[in-house]
Design an enzyme around this catalytic site. Structure first.
Site, mmCIF file in Angstrom:
data_model
loop_
_atom_site.group_PDB
_atom_site.id
_atom_site.type_symbol
_atom_site.label_atom_id
_atom_site.label_comp_id
_atom_site.label_asym_id
_atom_site.label_seq_id
_atom_site.Cartn_x
_atom_site.Cartn_y
_atom_site.Cartn_z
ATOM 1 N N ASP A 287 -7.110 4.354 -4.591
ATOM 2 C CA ASP A 287 -7.708 4.245 -3.255
ATOM 3 C C ASP A 287 -8.311 5.627 -2.998
ATOM 4 O OD1 ASP A 287 -7.732 2.262 -0.779
ATOM 5 O OD2 ASP A 287 -7.369 4.237 0.071
ATOM 6 N N LYS B 165 0.867 -1.192 0.000
ATOM 7 C CA LYS B 165 0.000 0.000 0.000
ATOM 8 C C LYS B 165 0.891 1.226 0.000
ATOM 9 C CE LYS B 165 -4.406 1.106 0.208
ATOM 10 N NZ LYS B 165 -5.582 0.339 -0.198
HETATM 11 P P1 NDP Z 1 -12.957 7.822 -2.860
HETATM 12 O O1 NDP Z 1 -11.878 8.816 -2.672
HETATM 13 O O2 NDP Z 1 -13.510 7.594 -4.213
HETATM 14 O O3 NDP Z 1 -14.175 8.132 -1.896
HETATM 15 C C1 NDP Z 1 -14.018 8.214 -0.519
HETATM 16 C C2 NDP Z 1 -15.334 8.620 0.097
HETATM 17 O O4 NDP Z 1 -15.224 8.547 1.511
HETATM 18 C C3 NDP Z 1 -15.728 10.035 -0.219
HETATM 19 O O5 NDP Z 1 -17.124 10.135 -0.212
HETATM 20 C C4 NDP Z 1 -15.121 10.817 0.940
HETATM 21 O O6 NDP Z 1 -15.751 12.059 1.180
HETATM 22 C C5 NDP Z 1 -15.333 9.866 2.082
HETATM 23 N N1 NDP Z 1 -14.269 10.040 3.080
HETATM 24 C C6 NDP Z 1 -12.945 9.902 2.882
HETATM 25 N N2 NDP Z 1 -12.264 10.154 4.002
HETATM 26 C C7 NDP Z 1 -13.187 10.451 4.919
HETATM 27 C C8 NDP Z 1 -13.103 10.794 6.273
HETATM 28 N N3 NDP Z 1 -11.920 10.880 6.906
HETATM 29 N N4 NDP Z 1 -14.261 11.028 6.918
HETATM 30 C C9 NDP Z 1 -15.454 10.915 6.278
HETATM 31 N N5 NDP Z 1 -15.589 10.602 4.986
HETATM 32 C C10 NDP Z 1 -14.476 10.365 4.327
HETATM 33 O O7 NDP Z 1 -12.379 6.466 -2.261
HETATM 34 P P2 NDP Z 1 -12.868 4.976 -2.494
HETATM 35 O O8 NDP Z 1 -14.333 4.931 -2.689
HETATM 36 O O9 NDP Z 1 -11.990 4.379 -3.501
HETATM 37 O O10 NDP Z 1 -12.479 4.311 -1.091
HETATM 38 C C11 NDP Z 1 -13.404 4.210 -0.003
HETATM 39 C C12 NDP Z 1 -12.933 3.124 0.949
HETATM 40 O O11 NDP Z 1 -12.895 1.875 0.242
HETATM 41 C C13 NDP Z 1 -11.530 3.289 1.539
HETATM 42 O O12 NDP Z 1 -11.504 2.724 2.815
HETATM 43 C C14 NDP Z 1 -10.662 2.450 0.601
HETATM 44 O O13 NDP Z 1 -9.467 2.042 1.230
HETATM 45 C C15 NDP Z 1 -11.603 1.282 0.358
HETATM 46 N N6 NDP Z 1 -11.358 0.473 -0.825
HETATM 47 C C16 NDP Z 1 -11.284 1.023 -2.067
HETATM 48 C C17 NDP Z 1 -11.093 0.214 -3.172
HETATM 49 C C18 NDP Z 1 -11.081 0.749 -4.546
HETATM 50 O O14 NDP Z 1 -10.989 -0.039 -5.502
HETATM 51 N N7 NDP Z 1 -11.204 2.051 -4.765
HETATM 52 C C19 NDP Z 1 -10.903 -1.227 -3.029
HETATM 53 C C20 NDP Z 1 -11.075 -1.720 -1.678
HETATM 54 C C21 NDP Z 1 -11.275 -0.888 -0.634
HETATM 55 P P3 NDP Z 1 -15.376 13.355 0.317
HETATM 56 O O15 NDP Z 1 -16.128 13.212 -0.976
HETATM 57 O O16 NDP Z 1 -15.824 14.500 1.146
HETATM 58 O O17 NDP Z 1 -13.889 13.303 0.141
HETATM 59 O O1 2IT Z 2 -7.924 -1.448 -0.729
HETATM 60 C C1 2IT Z 2 -7.859 -1.957 -1.857
HETATM 61 O O2 2IT Z 2 -7.980 -3.167 -2.041
HETATM 62 C C2 2IT Z 2 -7.671 -1.057 -3.005
HETATM 63 N N1 2IT Z 2 -7.616 0.155 -2.822
HETATM 64 C C3 2IT Z 2 -7.526 -1.623 -4.396
HETATM 65 C C4 2IT Z 2 -6.128 -2.100 -4.629
HETATM 66 C C5 2IT Z 2 -5.807 -2.540 -6.025
HETATM 67 O O3 2IT Z 2 -4.630 -2.859 -6.236
HETATM 68 O O4 2IT Z 2 -6.679 -2.566 -6.887
#
Ligand code: NDP
Ligand code: 2IT
Length: 444
Positions: free
Chosen positions: A166, A126
């Site tokens: 992420d 990561k």
């Molecule tokens: P994005 O940046 O697309 O979206 C994040 C969302 O969460 C936004 O709505 C953001 O609000 C909100 N957010 C972020 N930080 C905070 C905080 N500290 N307090 C409150 N709200 C918060 O990220 P992802 O959707 O990609 O990721 C979301 C979660 O999923 C994370 O935990 C990530 O690690 C996990 N994840 C992501 C994967 C992926 O493929 N993208 C895969 C597996 C897990 P705002 O719009 O105001 O910034």
């Molecule tokens: O938390 C996660 O699994 C991710 N942000 C996706 C990682 C990836 O390599 O697609």
């Protein structure tokens, strides 16, 4: 003292001021206790747990970049290459002001087990930076991404370490980073996943984490005598994971009534309008107040509050530690039957225990959100064979992977006498493959 307790103490002592990393290690090792105890002498002699909790390599570097006014800024950046026992390091890059080494280590540690659960050959890693893409111009984001990759490109590659998106890292950032990698290294290879479709990205990668979350949730509900169809769902977050979780939930006949962002949340009793949500978040990069303005029936509230809404299924999809004990109590009181984590470690340990004790089906993030990284691994395969698969082909493989993950963790939990405890099942199933590969490869 048991080996597990010794290693937990060691992690707390050797990694001060990294509470999220401590939390992730405790959650995993506590639930591995029965497996470790069955083979304690051998694991202890090989220091297997000490090696598991210590990253193979940690890169810390500065990222200087120039804003639109000519001012220079410096950000801290990280890449933690945690474990390569079963494949090249694989995991996302988080760009958010809260990022520090402890957060990247917690995410990298989780990634080891998640990647193992996918059944695909990917190790755990990561990275990220405390850079905040919010409010920056495209040129500023490009300047940051190019400077970040100028350093990172020395340590990654299609067969060594393959980063992805992420929080804060989406298609735009991946594009700028890929361009800089190619320019400096002179290699057109699948060094990043989540790429655009015109330059090696996989169809369905954008949707994969949210869709995968629903495929696993649907299977978990089905195997426990419930149907996702007709259920009321509360989602938190409004980013990549939340948007596509909402879309797939609605395709499966459920009604999603909430989304949130870092400043507030929306309750939309008629069901979230996904097209409008995408317009607000993906195109305008605006706040949820814009959603509420455009949707007369929807209520906007400042601050936290998604989990006060009565629902059958809760899907936390924003960030770590966003679902607390009092939220778990409110969900149970409201009749919630299942919680599946789209985000990484969104539920605190106390909240998880409360939900499990009260009979709520609980799917941990390392299983429930594994569809994103699994589809990243499918993108790597397509890049290696220089072919692109259809959306249906990738989506079909994703669905199979998620259904298999659920059955693997269900069976692992049963085998070790913890039927229905999917947290333990996920940790055990993820761990055994990695431990076996580490043992086979000797002391490295
Ligand atoms: P994005 O940046 O697309 O979206 C994040 C969302 O969460 C936004 O709505 C953001 O609000 C909100 N957010 C972020 N930080 C905070 C905080 N500290 N307090 C409150 N709200 C918060 O990220 P992802 O959707 O990609 O990721 C979301 C979660 O999923 C994370 O935990 C990530 O690690 C996990 N994840 C992501 C994967 C992926 O493929 N993208 C895969 C597996 C897990 P705002 O719009 O105001 O910034
Ligand atoms: O938390 C996660 O699994 C991710 N942000 C996706 C990682 C990836 O390599 O697609």
């Amino acid at each position: 003292m048991s080996y597990v307790d010794e290693v937990i103490d060691l992690v707390v002592e050797k990694n001060p001021a990294q509470p999220e990393f401590h939390q992730a290690v405790k959650e995993v090792l506590e639930s591995l206790r029965v497996v470790i105890e069955a083979n304690e002498a051998a694991y202890r002699k090989d220091a297997l747990l000490e090696r598991l909790v210590t990253p193979e390599r940690q890169l810390l570097f500065r990222v200087p970049w120039v804003d639109d006014k000519g001012q220079v800024h410096v950000n801290n950046a990280f890449r933690v290459q945690f474990n390569s026992a079963i494949g090249p390091y694989k995991g996302g890059l988080r760009l958010h002001p809260s990022v520090n080494l402890g957060i990247i280590k917690f995410l990298g540690f989780e990634q080891i087990f998640k990647n193992s659960l996918t059944g695909l050959p990917i190790g755990g890693g990561k990275g990220g930076s405390d850079f905040d893409p919010k409010g920056k111009s495209d040129r500023e984001v490009m300047a940051f991404c190019q400077s970040f990759m100028t350093e990172l490109c020395k340590y990654i590659g299609a067969d060594t370490d393959v980063p992805a998106g992420d929080i804060g890292t989406g298609a735009r950032e991946i594009g700028y980073m890929f361009g800089q990698y190619k320019r400096i290294r002179g290699l057109y290879e699948g060094v990043l996943t989540g790429k655009g479709l015109s330059y090696g990205g996989s169809l369905a990668r954008t949707e994969a984490t949210g869709y995968g979350l629903l495929y696993l949730t649907e299977e978990m509900l089905k195997c426990n005598g419930h149907d996702i169809k007709g259920k009321t769902v509360a989602v938190s977050g409004s980013g990549n994971v939340a948007i596509y979780a909402t879309q797939k939930a609605q395709q499966l006949g459920a009604k999603v009534v909430t989304v949130s962002d870092s400043t507030g949340w929306v309750y939309d009793k008629d069901g979230i309008d996904v097209a409008l949500l995408k317009e607000v978040k993906e195109v305008k990069r605006a706040r949820l107040t814009e959603y509420a303005k455009a949707r007369p029936g929807a209520e906007y509230h400042e601050g936290r509050g998604v989990w006060t809404i009565k629902c059958d299924v809760a899907l936390p999809c924003a960030t770590q530690n966003e679902l607390h004990l009092e939220d778990a109590k409110a969900l149970v009181a409201g009749g919630c039957i299942a919680v599946a984590e789209g985000a990484n470690m969104p539920t605190t340990m106390e909240a998880t225990e409360y939900l499990q004790e009260n009979g709520v089906l609980f799917a941990p993030g390392k299983a429930a959100n594994a569809g994103g990284v699994a589809t990243s691994a499918l993108e790597m395969s397509q890049n290696s064979e220089r072919l692109s698969w259809t959306f249906e082909e990738v989506d079909g493989k994703l669905k199979n992977i998620m259904v298999n993950i659920f059955h693997n963790l269900d069976e692992a939990a049963k085998k070790y006498g913890m039927e229905g405890n999917y947290v333990a099942g996920a940790n055990i199933a993820g761990f055994l493959k990695v431990a076996d590969a580490m043992t086979a490869q000797g002391i490295v």
